[in-house]
Design a protein around this motif. Structure first.
Motif, short mmCIF file in Angstrom:
data_model
loop_
_atom_site.label_atom_id
_atom_site.label_comp_id
_atom_site.label_asym_id
_atom_site.label_seq_id
_atom_site.Cartn_x
_atom_site.Cartn_y
_atom_site.Cartn_z
N PHE A 65 0.89 -1.19 0.06
CA PHE A 65 -0.10 -0.07 -0.06
C PHE A 65 1.10 1.32 -0.15
O PHE A 65 1.38 1.72 1.08
N ASP A 66 1.32 1.74 -1.01
CA ASP A 66 2.19 2.92 -1.60
C ASP A 66 2.06 3.82 -0.59
O ASP A 66 3.26 4.51 0.07
N ASP A 67 0.67 4.52 -0.33
CA ASP A 67 0.87 5.64 0.56
C ASP A 67 0.89 5.59 2.02
O ASP A 67 1.47 6.19 2.64
N ASN A 68 0.45 4.21 2.57
CA ASN A 68 0.60 4.13 3.90
C ASN A 68 2.09 3.76 4.18
O ASN A 68 2.61 4.27 5.14
N VAL A 69 2.97 3.20 3.15
CA VAL A 69 4.16 3.10 3.30
C VAL A 69 4.93 4.58 3.15
O VAL A 69 5.73 5.03 4.49
N ASN A 70 4.80 5.17 2.41
CA ASN A 70 5.43 6.67 2.20
C ASN A 70 4.94 7.65 3.07
O ASN A 70 5.91 8.78 3.39
N ASN A 71 3.65 7.74 3.53
CA ASN A 71 3.19 8.84 4.38
C ASN A 71 3.80 8.41 5.72
O ASN A 71 4.07 9.64 6.38
N ALA A 72 4.16 7.50 6.17
CA ALA A 72 4.86 6.98 7.44
C ALA A 72 6.14 7.04 7.50
O ALA A 72 6.79 6.56 8.47
N HIS A 73 6.63 7.20 6.21
CA HIS A 73 8.20 7.01 6.17
C HIS A 73 9.13 8.06 6.71
O HIS A 73 8.92 9.32 6.33
N PRO A 74 9.93 7.66 7.60
CA PRO A 74 10.43 8.93 8.30
C PRO A 74 11.69 9.67 7.65
O PRO A 74 11.99 10.58 7.82
#
Length: 461
Positions: free
Chosen positions: A121-130
């Motif tokens: 889930f691309d945005d779940n990954v990148n929105n939470a990416h520090p």
């Protein structure tokens, strides 16, 4: 001793070849496109789920045109942010229109047939990416728990020097949850684990893959995980998937996250070195710590406190102090936590695998000409009912448990969904969509349990 290597390919669902890609793992697919040994995964941006919710078509784009127009590969842009711009851009070829719901149904059919494709889930990954200010996470590893920024290498002509980017080395290790709750100095345990994995990272020099070697030198990425959750819950008298089990994993993983950050800060302080571009990260800005500092502290159930044992409960003040220390000294590791499947090492440790429920109370495994009978840890006549087998666990409770853990894991968690042949594609799609709404980053295999012959005969009668 060594085992054969395995590979995985991930493709964005808006890519022009997505239909053939989905079909490539089906057992009855054309031999010309069938991928017999290569694993497959798809990348799903938020915009896909939005279009599916509205029962709209999606447009498949030419990835070559995107690179030619923007100088970035399809994997390096946010389709959610750029979808309508791509639609309006006459220089980007629109290869095909597909109904989003029908396409996702085809994916579910493929998963029933083969277990593939995996999903990110691309945005779940990148929105939470520090490290989102540094770059995007564009893919994962075979087991879908590694989610790191990668920088593409530029391989030049023979007489010109190559420009090597950054690629991933899986420097992984796992803590036995049951044993960890009995250790009086939990922080020291995590510190030791982080230092051992740091040694693996700093001592590894894979010269044949320069981009991996370079990343180890500058990113210092590791993946500390856990195993034996189900075993510990059974030993603690807690049902897997219950509210108490979710409270437990939430508190335990917060402590693991806190002390892994503290260890990384201490190592950075000792070495006077931070990971590459630390100053651009959410750690350096302090943004990463805000949700912890502003969290509401609630009273845990007595069963949860007992199950936590000696594991500290992390307070807002502890997070405030850690934030101050990290802003002063930095972090040595760009990535710290990742929960792998831990199948083989769990058996060696007499643990249940990862944070997943067990598939059988007593497993029978055949290797070559030998058979191993493996009863689950702590199994007795008195507690066998607490060992709910994975196919009988409510899938939404399983997802809730993984979501509670995922909040504290900077990378990913290898999560398998367990279904029976009584499921249909709509049920499976709903479970995946629920996982997406709960912030799950990746889904590994779909494992299906078939009815036995006896059960089939009974159903017919």
């Amino acid at each position: 001793m060594q085992r054969n290597g395995s590979g995985v390919v991930f493709l964005n669902i808006f890519h022009g070849d997505i239909e053939s890609f989905i079909s490539s793992k089906k057992p009855n697919s054309d031999d010309k496109i069938r991928l017999a040994t290569l694993s497959t995964g798809i990348i799903l941006p938020d915009i896909f789920f939005e279009l599916m919710r509205r029962d709209k078509d999606i447009v498949l784009f030419s990835s070559y045109d995107i690179y030619k127009e923007y100088g970035k590969r399809m994997s390096e842009i946010s389709i959610t942010e750029m979808y309508y711009e791509l639609l309006d851009n006459p220089n980007i070829r629109k290869l095909k229109r597909l109904n989003a719901r029908k396409l996702y149904t085809e994916i579910k059919k493929a998963q029933f047939e083969s277990g593939y494709p995996f999903e990110i889930f691309d945005d779940n990954v990148n929105n939470a990416h520090p490290l989102k200010e540094i770059g995007r996470v564009k893919m994962s590893n075979l087991c879908t728990e590694i989610l790191q920024y990668q920088q593409t290498s530029i391989v030049t002509d023979q007489n010109e020097p190559n420009e090597y980017g950054l690629d991933v080395s899986c420097n992984l290790g796992s803590i036995d949850i049951h044993e960890a709750t009995k250790v009086q100095d939990f922080g020291q345990l995590v510190d030791t684990a982080m230092r051992l994995l740091t040694n693996v990272s700093t001592m590894t020099d894979i010269v044949n893959v320069p981009s991996v070697s370079k990343a180890n030198k500058v990113m210092h990425s590791v993946g500390l995980g856990v195993m034996n959750l189900h075993g510990h819950l059974v030993q603690s008298g807690i049902r897997y998937g219950s509210e108490e089990s979710i409270e437990f994993i939430d508190a335990f993983m917060e402590a693991l996250n806190y002390y892994s950050l503290k260890a990384s800060m201490e190592i950075a302080k000792e070495k006077n070195e931070t990971f590459y571009r630390f100053e651009e990260s959410d750690y350096a800005s302090g943004v990463y710590f805000e949700s912890y500092i502003n969290k509401g502290e609630k009273e845990l159930a007595p069963e949860v406190i007992k199950a936590l044992g000696a594991t500290p409960i992390i307070t807002q003040n502890m997070w405030r102090q850690l934030k101050s220390d990290v802003l002063e000294h930095g972090l040595f590791h760009s990535y710290r936590l990742a929960i792998a499947p831990t199948g083989s090492i769990s058996y060696i440790r007499s643990c249940t695998a990862s944070i997943s429920p067990v598939t059988e109370r007593v497993e029978v495994r055949d290797y070559a000409d030998s058979r191993t009978i493996y009863p689950m840890p702590f199994l007795t006549n008195d507690n066998e009912e607490l060992y709910t087998e994975a196919y009988d666990v409510n899938p939404y409770e399983l997802i809730d448990l993984y979501a509670a853990a995922q909040k504290h894991v900077d990378q990913g968690i290898s999560m398998t969904l367990y279904v029976t042949d009584q499921w249909n594609t709509e049920q499976l799609a709903k479970a995946y969509i629920y996982a997406w709404t709960r912030g799950i980053k990746t889904v590994y295999y779909v494992r299906q349990r078939l009815l036995t012959i006896e059960e089939c005969v009974a159903c017919q009668i």
